[in-house]
Motif scaffolding. Structure first.
Motif, PDB file in Angstrom:
ATOM      1  N   THR A 307       0.893  -1.180   0.266  1.00 22.92           N
ATOM      2  CA  THR A 307       0.065  -0.155  -0.049  1.00 22.92           C
ATOM      3  C   THR A 307       1.066   1.274  -0.105  1.00 22.92           C
ATOM      4  N   GLN A 309       3.996   1.501  -0.683  1.00 29.85           N
ATOM      5  CA  GLN A 309       4.633   1.532  -2.199  1.00 29.85           C
ATOM      6  C   GLN A 309       3.811   2.212  -3.196  1.00 29.85           C
ATOM      7  N   GLY A 310       2.727   1.711  -3.263  1.00 25.83           N
ATOM      8  CA  GLY A 310       1.496   2.343  -4.226  1.00 25.83           C
ATOM      9  C   GLY A 310       1.400   3.712  -4.143  1.00 25.83           C
ATOM     10  N   VAL A 311       1.305   4.137  -2.876  1.00 26.54           N
ATOM     11  CA  VAL A 311       1.085   5.733  -2.553  1.00 26.54           C
ATOM     12  C   VAL A 311       2.188   6.313  -3.112  1.00 26.54           C
ATOM     13  N   ILE A 314       3.007   6.532  -6.858  1.00 23.75           N
ATOM     14  CA  ILE A 314       1.915   7.434  -7.706  1.00 23.75           C
ATOM     15  C   ILE A 314       2.421   8.924  -7.299  1.00 23.75           C
TER      16      ILE A 314
ATOM     17  N   VAL B 138      -0.421  11.385 -13.842  1.00 22.86           N
ATOM     18  CA  VAL B 138       0.154   9.971 -13.798  1.00 22.86           C
ATOM     19  C   VAL B 138      -0.021   9.307 -14.779  1.00 22.86           C
ATOM     20  N   GLY B 146      -0.193   1.468  -9.339  1.00 20.39           N
ATOM     21  CA  GLY B 146      -0.049   2.073  -7.781  1.00 20.39           C
ATOM     22  C   GLY B 146      -1.451   1.778  -7.043  1.00 20.39           C
ATOM     23  N   LEU B 149      -1.738  -1.721  -6.138  1.00 17.29           N
ATOM     24  CA  LEU B 149      -0.660  -1.935  -4.853  1.00 17.29           C
ATOM     25  C   LEU B 149      -1.414  -1.747  -3.794  1.00 17.29           C
ATOM     26  N   ILE B 150      -2.155  -0.190  -3.619  1.00 13.96           N
ATOM     27  CA  ILE B 150      -2.696   0.088  -2.577  1.00 13.96           C
ATOM     28  C   ILE B 150      -3.750  -0.894  -1.976  1.00 13.96           C
ATOM     29  N   GLY B 153      -2.114  -4.091  -0.515  1.00 13.27           N
ATOM     30  CA  GLY B 153      -1.550  -3.965   0.753  1.00 13.27           C
ATOM     31  C   GLY B 153      -2.854  -4.162   1.809  1.00 13.27           C
TER      32      GLY B 153
END
Lengths: 338, 345
Positions: A307, A309-311, A314, B138, B146, B149-150, B153
């Motif tokens: 999570t 990492q994603g934030v 982006i 983006v 992304g 991924l969020i 998680g």
């Protein structure tokens, strides 16, 4: 009218230090992450830990360099993660079949096989005109399926200690210097030299505008195939290093293709190609690895790690996009005024 | 059409005077998709038949349709995103999350609340995707990766296994039939028809094509490009949400791996491209997408019937996707070359 306008804006844009400005955010990001690391744990900067960190980062950085070649020429390579997996599994099987095989032979077989995968990717996406996203996605499905089919999800065999040396061992006589760091240094130097050569520059030109490149005598197809071959080679090399410190599993390279692409984009390389430097792409990979390390140090649980990492990915790319678009507005606005 | 040497200029060949409506345009990707579908079906029929299996039966056809429902819904959604020049890699984790939310809310608050919560969640994720792509500028690939991924998680941190319970009445969505056809077929058909209508008959649809074709030109022609892309992402996520709701009803509970095990992110994109839509956006449509999905599920069914190793299925699936797209790509390359020749005289 447009025929005269287009080359002019191109020239204005090229006169700007385009690659430099596009890759600034990644170096800032890397600097910030390294600074935060220093605050969290100053011991990180002890030479042996730092080198161990670089050793762990080496596969991703090498993958990012390979991915950069493909992306800067206007494509994607989604198959690199599965090439890493296949590399680890195949190496183990090779040692299972021929336990006495010298490790350089195994490495060589992998590198050639990696280039072979890249060659197929390249030929399909150029000669058959399949978008590289689909080509390499198909290749990914094929390789993943093949490795699972072959091993039924539980690869056998082992990797000899000699073979693992490259990934986790130290240079004899210099017990503090991991082999992986040497390999990484060689790859990085080779990548920089390649991108400064005529071929490298033409590769970027191809990504920027392949029609223009073709008209000026560039063999576009051949260059793109070369980019895929280099990416396959890099992935195979990464597989050798990964084999040094992971167990043998059919998930060894899972998700690495996305990490590599993210790294390259973090490095300011425009999707669609034609812009960005290989050093910045590798710095992007180093930033990602630093981020992973930082999250582990901060005790972010494994699950929440993605999570965060994603934030951050982006946010980083968004910041890069903002600064880039502001810079780009200069030539655009002059064009509109004309 | 070079004139044959030695023949005098006679009447044009029959095909050229035939009325336009009666001609099949073999260069049209949609026509090719359905021809490919027929070919795959016939080959599958032959092979399964030779092995002594039944292929063209009501039961088997229903199975094929039933198994293509989830991918169909996701791929229809993906069509919106891809036509608008974007794409969505977050659908797989979104589907997993939606199955869990659906099942959990239904367990405590009933069916309507469950579906509403699922769609609300999906809509918000789509809104997030769209805003990140347009406002933060983006690239869609990274943005939706992304977001994936969020979501991943959150999923891995919150759930360790199946959770929630879908009431039996709602499981009927997954298992009931109307006549011989499963309810899911009507659901997919309804969503597909609606999508076709939106894309072909509403200004939103025209804007999606325009933005996907060339965002800058669309903007200069007065299209609110950001709003269009955001809407496309919301619709995409809503379709993924429907797929999640459907899967929850099939599975009877929420499953954290429902989306990723099906590889709905990449396979749905492949299905859209297989259906003849341009990955770069601006050209294609939902009719082709359905064809692409059906090709994949007919293949799946043939493999199941032949008892092919499930892992080997992925190998063939990958090869088929590449081969099929290569086929269209060759067509369009040839067409472009012909147009260029015509233009240059």
């Amino acid at each position: 009218m447009t025929q005269t306008a287009v080359p002019e804006t191109r020239r204005t844009r090229l006169r700007l230090p385009a690659t430099l400005s596009a890759s600034t955010p990644v170096f800032v990001l890397l600097g910030v992450l390294l600074l935060v690391l220093a605050f969290v744990d100053i011991g990180f900067y002890e030479p042996d830990r730092l080198l161990a960190f670089i050793r762990r980062a080496a596969p991703l950085i090498i993958l990012a360099a390979g991915q950069y070649f493909v992306m800067v020429s206007g494509g994607f390579d989604l198959s690199v993660g599965s090439v890493v997996t296949v590399g680890v599994v195949v190496a183990a099987e090779l040692f299972n079949i021929a336990p006495d095989m010298p490790w350089p032979v195994a490495v060589l077989i992998l590198l050639v096989a990696g280039m072979g995968v890249g060659l197929i990717n390249g030929l399909i996406s150029t000669l058959l005109a399949v978008p590289s996203f689909i080509t390499t996605l198909g290749m990914m499905l094929i390789l993943q399926g093949a490795v699972f089919f072959w091993t039924q999800g539980a690869p056998r065999g082992y990797l000899s200690d000699d073979y693992r040396t490259l990934g986790r061992g130290m240079v004899p006589g210099l017990p503090w210097l991991p082999w992986a760091v040497i390999v990484l240094a060689v790859v990085a130097a080779a990548a920089v030299v390649f991108m400064r050569s005529d071929t490298g520059r033409t590769l970027v030109a191809t990504g920027d505008n392949d029609a223009a490149a073709a008209l000026s005598g560039v063999r576009v197809h051949r260059l793109r195939v070369l980019a895929f071959v280099l990416s396959g080679l890099a992935a195979a090399l990464a597989a050798v290093l990964v084999g040094g410190f992971t167990g043998i599993s059919a998930q060894a390279g899972d998700g690495m293709e996305f990490e590599a692409i993210t790294a390259v984009v973090l490095g300011g390389v425009a999707l669609g190609g034609g812009r960005g430097s290989v050093v910045a792409a590798m710095a992007g990979a180093l930033s990602l690895q630093t981020l992973f390390t930082l999250l582990t140090m901060l005790g972010v649980s494994g699950a929440l790690e993605s999570t965060v990492q994603g934030v951050i990915v982006i946010a980083a790319v968004a910041l890069g996009a903002v600064s880039w678009s502001r810079r780009q507005r200069v030539p655009n606005s002059t064009k509109e005024r004309r | 059409m070079t004139p044959q040497p030695g023949t005098k200029a006679g009447p044009p060949p029959l095909s050229r005077v035939a009325p336009a409506a009666a001609r099949i345009n073999f260069a049209d990707p949609v026509v090719l998709v359905y021809l490919a579908l027929v070919a795959v079906y016939l080959i599958g029929w032959t092979i399964v038949g030779l092995r002594g299996g039944d292929f063209v039966t009501v039961a088997n056809t229903v199975t094929i349709l039933q198994n293509s429902a989830a991918l169909g819904l996701v791929a229809i959604g993906q069509t919106y995103a891809i036509l608008a020049g974007s794409l969505d890699l977050s659908v797989a984790y979104l589907i997993s999350l939606v199955t869990l939310i659906t099942a959990q809310v239904m367990e405590s608050a009933g069916i309507v609340a469950g579906v509403a919560a699922a769609l609300l969640l999906a809509g918000l994720v789509g809104l997030g995707n769209g805003l990140i792509v347009t406002k933060l500028k983006v690239n869609a690939f990274i943005a939706t990766l992304g977001v994936a991924l969020i979501l991943r998680g959150y999923l891995e941190n919150t759930y360790t296994g199946p959770a929630g319970d879908v009431p039996t009445e709602f499981q009927r969505l997954g298992y009931d039939r109307i006549g011989p056809l499963p309810v899911s077929v009507f659901l997919v058909a309804a969503v597909a028809t609606l999508t076709w209508f939106v894309l072909r008959r509403t200004s939103l649809g025209h804007h999606i094509y325009a933005v996907g074709g060339d965002r800058e030109i669309a903007r200069l022609s007065g299209v609110r490009t950001d709003r269009t892309v955001i809407t496309a992402h919301v619709l995409c996520s809503l379709c993924a949400g429907l797929a999640g709701v459907f899967l929850a009803s099939r599975l009877g509970a929420g499953a954290p791996l429902a989306g990723t095990d099906g590889q709905y992110d990449l396979v749905s994109i492949a299905a859209v491209v297989l259906g003849g839509s341009l990955l770069a956006g601006g050209r294609g449509g939902v009719v082709g997408t359905i064809g692409g999905v059906l090709i994949l599920s007919v293949l799946d069914n043939v493999f199941d019937q032949l008892g092919v190793d499930p892992f080997f299925k992925n190998v063939v699936r990958g090869a088929v996707i590449i081969a099929a797209v290569a086929l269209y790509a060759r067509q369009s390359v040839a067409r472009r070359r012909r147009q260029d020749q015509r233009r240059s005289g």
